[in-house]
Motif scaffolding. Sequence first.
Motif, PDB file in Angstrom:
ATOM      1  N   GLY A 167       0.853  -1.197   0.000  1.00  0.00           N
ATOM      2  CA  GLY A 167       0.000   0.000   0.000  1.00  0.00           C
ATOM      3  C   GLY A 167       0.882   1.236   0.000  1.00  0.00           C
ATOM      4  O   GLY A 167       1.373   1.659   1.051  1.00  0.00           O
ATOM      5  N   GLY A 200       0.244   4.468  -0.607  1.00  0.00           N
ATOM      6  CA  GLY A 200      -0.572   5.678  -0.679  1.00  0.00           C
ATOM      7  C   GLY A 200       0.034   6.721   0.241  1.00  0.00           C
ATOM      8  O   GLY A 200       1.259   6.828   0.368  1.00  0.00           O
ATOM      9  N   GLY A 228       1.844   4.849   3.336  1.00  0.00           N
ATOM     10  CA  GLY A 228       2.931   4.001   2.820  1.00  0.00           C
ATOM     11  C   GLY A 228       4.103   4.862   2.365  1.00  0.00           C
ATOM     12  O   GLY A 228       5.268   4.560   2.662  1.00  0.00           O
ATOM     13  N   ASP A 246       1.489  -2.184  -4.546  1.00  0.00           N
ATOM     14  CA  ASP A 246       0.202  -1.490  -4.443  1.00  0.00           C
ATOM     15  C   ASP A 246      -0.693  -2.052  -5.542  1.00  0.00           C
ATOM     16  O   ASP A 246      -0.205  -2.383  -6.630  1.00  0.00           O
ATOM     17  N   LEU A 278      -2.661  -0.485  -7.303  1.00  0.00           N
ATOM     18  CA  LEU A 278      -2.752   0.477  -8.415  1.00  0.00           C
ATOM     19  C   LEU A 278      -1.437   0.570  -9.185  1.00  0.00           C
ATOM     20  O   LEU A 278      -0.370   0.834  -8.595  1.00  0.00           O
ATOM     21  N   THR A 330      -2.573  -0.246   3.967  1.00  0.00           N
ATOM     22  CA  THR A 330      -3.711  -0.287   3.042  1.00  0.00           C
ATOM     23  C   THR A 330      -4.977   0.083   3.822  1.00  0.00           C
ATOM     24  O   THR A 330      -4.941   0.177   5.057  1.00  0.00           O
ATOM     25  N   PRO A 331      -6.121   0.248   3.151  1.00  0.00           N
ATOM     26  CA  PRO A 331      -7.357   0.524   3.899  1.00  0.00           C
ATOM     27  C   PRO A 331      -7.626  -0.546   4.968  1.00  0.00           C
ATOM     28  O   PRO A 331      -7.228  -1.714   4.818  1.00  0.00           O
ATOM     29  N   ASN A 332      -8.328  -0.131   6.005  1.00  0.00           N
ATOM     30  CA  ASN A 332      -8.424  -0.933   7.233  1.00  0.00           C
ATOM     31  C   ASN A 332      -9.018  -2.333   7.051  1.00  0.00           C
ATOM     32  O   ASN A 332      -8.619  -3.268   7.742  1.00  0.00           O
ATOM     33  N   SER A 374      -8.563  -4.395   4.762  1.00  0.00           N
ATOM     34  CA  SER A 374      -7.667  -5.366   4.121  1.00  0.00           C
ATOM     35  C   SER A 374      -6.542  -5.832   5.037  1.00  0.00           C
ATOM     36  O   SER A 374      -5.782  -6.740   4.678  1.00  0.00           O
ATOM     37  N   HIS A 375      -6.415  -5.235   6.220  1.00  0.00           N
ATOM     38  CA  HIS A 375      -5.276  -5.547   7.086  1.00  0.00           C
ATOM     39  C   HIS A 375      -5.225  -7.026   7.480  1.00  0.00           C
ATOM     40  O   HIS A 375      -4.169  -7.645   7.453  1.00  0.00           O
ATOM     41  N   LYS A 420      -2.387   1.238  12.012  1.00  0.00           N
ATOM     42  CA  LYS A 420      -3.595   1.352  12.836  1.00  0.00           C
ATOM     43  C   LYS A 420      -4.768   1.741  11.971  1.00  0.00           C
ATOM     44  O   LYS A 420      -4.508   2.374  10.929  1.00  0.00           O
ATOM     45  N   ARG A 434       1.615   7.560  17.522  1.00  0.00           N
ATOM     46  CA  ARG A 434       1.359   8.801  18.264  1.00  0.00           C
ATOM     47  C   ARG A 434       1.700   8.691  19.751  1.00  0.00           C
ATOM     48  O   ARG A 434       1.526   9.649  20.496  1.00  0.00           O
ATOM     49  N   ARG A 477     -12.305   6.188   3.559  1.00  0.00           N
ATOM     50  CA  ARG A 477     -12.602   6.561   4.953  1.00  0.00           C
ATOM     51  C   ARG A 477     -14.070   6.950   5.160  1.00  0.00           C
ATOM     52  O   ARG A 477     -14.522   7.100   6.277  1.00  0.00           O
TER      53      ARG A 477
HETATM   54  P1  NAD Z   1      -4.438   5.774   1.086  1.00  0.00           P
HETATM   55  O1  NAD Z   1      -5.765   5.584   0.462  1.00  0.00           O
HETATM   56  O2  NAD Z   1      -3.703   7.052   0.886  1.00  0.00           O
HETATM   57  O3  NAD Z   1      -3.448   4.601   0.592  1.00  0.00           O
HETATM   58  C1  NAD Z   1      -3.800   3.248   0.586  1.00  0.00           C
HETATM   59  C2  NAD Z   1      -3.071   2.577  -0.568  1.00  0.00           C
HETATM   60  O4  NAD Z   1      -3.289   1.168  -0.466  1.00  0.00           O
HETATM   61  C3  NAD Z   1      -3.583   3.011  -1.948  1.00  0.00           C
HETATM   62  O5  NAD Z   1      -2.494   3.408  -2.760  1.00  0.00           O
HETATM   63  C4  NAD Z   1      -4.284   1.761  -2.492  1.00  0.00           C
HETATM   64  O6  NAD Z   1      -4.200   1.635  -3.906  1.00  0.00           O
HETATM   65  C5  NAD Z   1      -3.521   0.663  -1.779  1.00  0.00           C
HETATM   66  N1  NAD Z   1      -4.235  -0.616  -1.631  1.00  0.00           N
HETATM   67  C6  NAD Z   1      -5.553  -0.809  -1.347  1.00  0.00           C
HETATM   68  N2  NAD Z   1      -5.792  -2.129  -1.179  1.00  0.00           N
HETATM   69  C7  NAD Z   1      -4.616  -2.760  -1.362  1.00  0.00           C
HETATM   70  C8  NAD Z   1      -4.215  -4.124  -1.304  1.00  0.00           C
HETATM   71  N3  NAD Z   1      -5.085  -5.097  -1.019  1.00  0.00           N
HETATM   72  N4  NAD Z   1      -2.917  -4.422  -1.555  1.00  0.00           N
HETATM   73  C9  NAD Z   1      -2.017  -3.461  -1.872  1.00  0.00           C
HETATM   74  N5  NAD Z   1      -2.349  -2.155  -1.929  1.00  0.00           N
HETATM   75  C10 NAD Z   1      -3.625  -1.806  -1.659  1.00  0.00           C
HETATM   76  O7  NAD Z   1      -4.639   5.478   2.627  1.00  0.00           O
HETATM   77  P2  NAD Z   1      -3.668   5.932   3.807  1.00  0.00           P
HETATM   78  O8  NAD Z   1      -4.108   7.241   4.320  1.00  0.00           O
HETATM   79  O9  NAD Z   1      -2.260   5.758   3.385  1.00  0.00           O
HETATM   80  O10 NAD Z   1      -4.049   4.839   4.921  1.00  0.00           O
HETATM   81  C11 NAD Z   1      -3.541   3.522   4.849  1.00  0.00           C
HETATM   82  C12 NAD Z   1      -3.487   2.932   6.257  1.00  0.00           C
HETATM   83  O11 NAD Z   1      -2.586   3.699   7.031  1.00  0.00           O
HETATM   84  C13 NAD Z   1      -4.823   2.952   6.990  1.00  0.00           C
HETATM   85  O12 NAD Z   1      -4.945   1.809   7.776  1.00  0.00           O
HETATM   86  C14 NAD Z   1      -4.713   4.185   7.873  1.00  0.00           C
HETATM   87  O13 NAD Z   1      -5.505   4.127   9.043  1.00  0.00           O
HETATM   88  C15 NAD Z   1      -3.241   4.180   8.212  1.00  0.00           C
HETATM   89  N6  NAD Z   1      -2.697   5.510   8.557  1.00  0.00           N
HETATM   90  C16 NAD Z   1      -1.963   5.626   9.665  1.00  0.00           C
HETATM   91  C17 NAD Z   1      -1.460   6.856  10.041  1.00  0.00           C
HETATM   92  C18 NAD Z   1      -0.633   6.968  11.287  1.00  0.00           C
HETATM   93  O14 NAD Z   1      -0.325   8.070  11.702  1.00  0.00           O
HETATM   94  N7  NAD Z   1      -0.246   5.876  11.904  1.00  0.00           N
HETATM   95  C19 NAD Z   1      -1.715   7.985   9.249  1.00  0.00           C
HETATM   96  C20 NAD Z   1      -2.455   7.819   8.068  1.00  0.00           C
HETATM   97  C21 NAD Z   1      -2.942   6.569   7.729  1.00  0.00           C
END
Ligand code: NAD
Length: 343
Positions: A10, A12, A15, A37, A39, A73-75, A77-78, A96, A125, A164
């Motif tokens: 992931g 995004g 990542g 990813d 995509l 990745t989105p929650n 799929s974890h 998380k 955090r 989200r």
């Molecule tokens: P995002 O939408 O920006 O990125 C997610 C990426 O995952 C996308 O590029 C998407 O194409 C890819 N993806 C989706 N399904 C997939 C799969 N099965 N295999 C491979 N790639 C896949 O989302 P984000 O904001 O980066 O959030 C991702 C995760 O990170 C979430 O769980 C979010 O809660 C977490 N997050 C944590 C923090 C933190 O501070 N710890 C901050 C932001 C996000």
Amino acid sequence: MSAINFVIIGYGGMGSYHAHTLMPTEQEKIHLLGVYDVLEERRQAASEKGLIAYDSFEEVLADENVEAILIATPNDSHKELAIRGLQAGKKVICEKPVAMNVAELDEILAVAKETGQTFMVHQNRRWDPDFLVVRDLYQKKQIGEIFQLESRVQGANGIPGDWRHLPEHGGGMLLDWGVHLLDQILWLVNSPIKKVSVDFSYVLGDQVDDGFISYITFENDVKALIEVGTSNYTTLPRWYVKGYEGTARIDDWDLSGELIRATNNEDASAPKPIQAGVGLTKTMAPPSEEATEKLSFPEAKAEYQPFYANFYSVVREEAEPIVKNSEVREVLALIEHMFELAK
Ligand code: NAD
């Protein structure tokens, strides 16, 4: 000892942050090989940064050079990605919220136990400077025993992105920001929960919560108010913390605010009554100058390294994880309970 070879699943927002901000702080311990990813455009973006762009998750799992994966990745799929990673003999760090519910987390933990692989959740955090200040005040008691904490994050930009907004992807603000604030408070207070109430907000008209206010009372009688808002055009302080001998107000992540302690000076003059609105009050008048003193916040600098450094020590030196899976489970159980309360 060698660095741990990682692949990010992931690529995004988060990542990319792991790839280009967090992992580089531990170059001797953490080596990023590449990303996967779903995509094509994100894989292309990774290639342009000089990373291997794997064509499939299977290809990552089959690569013997890959020792660990980071799931961002989105929650929803974890769980599947974590379990498949562990079963393929990889160590796993998961973003998380770790999973959609406790049942999913238990499935992951059972596989981690079975395979003997390290599984940790990125509750980053715990190292936020504002939280480190509060933790220092709580532990060192500069304003006496702390009995009440208010922890808020408030924005005016609604829920970001696409997934989200959707319940099937684990959207909503309790799972997004709530999980951070609850993790901080539960880790800080470290006492069983006696009572919880929660009020979710749906002002944006989404199917998922766009914020919430929760009150938690712990067995040790510490009380916490946790608030997340996404339609707040002006904000309350990030923290408001009351101790028996003083009060701290941290306005923002830049650590602006005030730390005021009672001097307990018996010679301090009594507060003078003030005109307040159309009335008169002594109760709400500012204390006399000798009755309080202004302190500086304890030193607290942002530390990104501890999570990855700790992961490395857990893997290579059998150290204790700082973010324990039992703590992560407790937070997720509380979140699940809050959703139940709202039904
Ligand atoms: P995002 O939408 O920006 O990125 C997610 C990426 O995952 C996308 O590029 C998407 O194409 C890819 N993806 C989706 N399904 C997939 C799969 N099965 N295999 C491979 N790639 C896949 O989302 P984000 O904001 O980066 O959030 C991702 C995760 O990170 C979430 O769980 C979010 O809660 C977490 N997050 C944590 C923090 C933190 O501070 N710890 C901050 C932001 C996000």
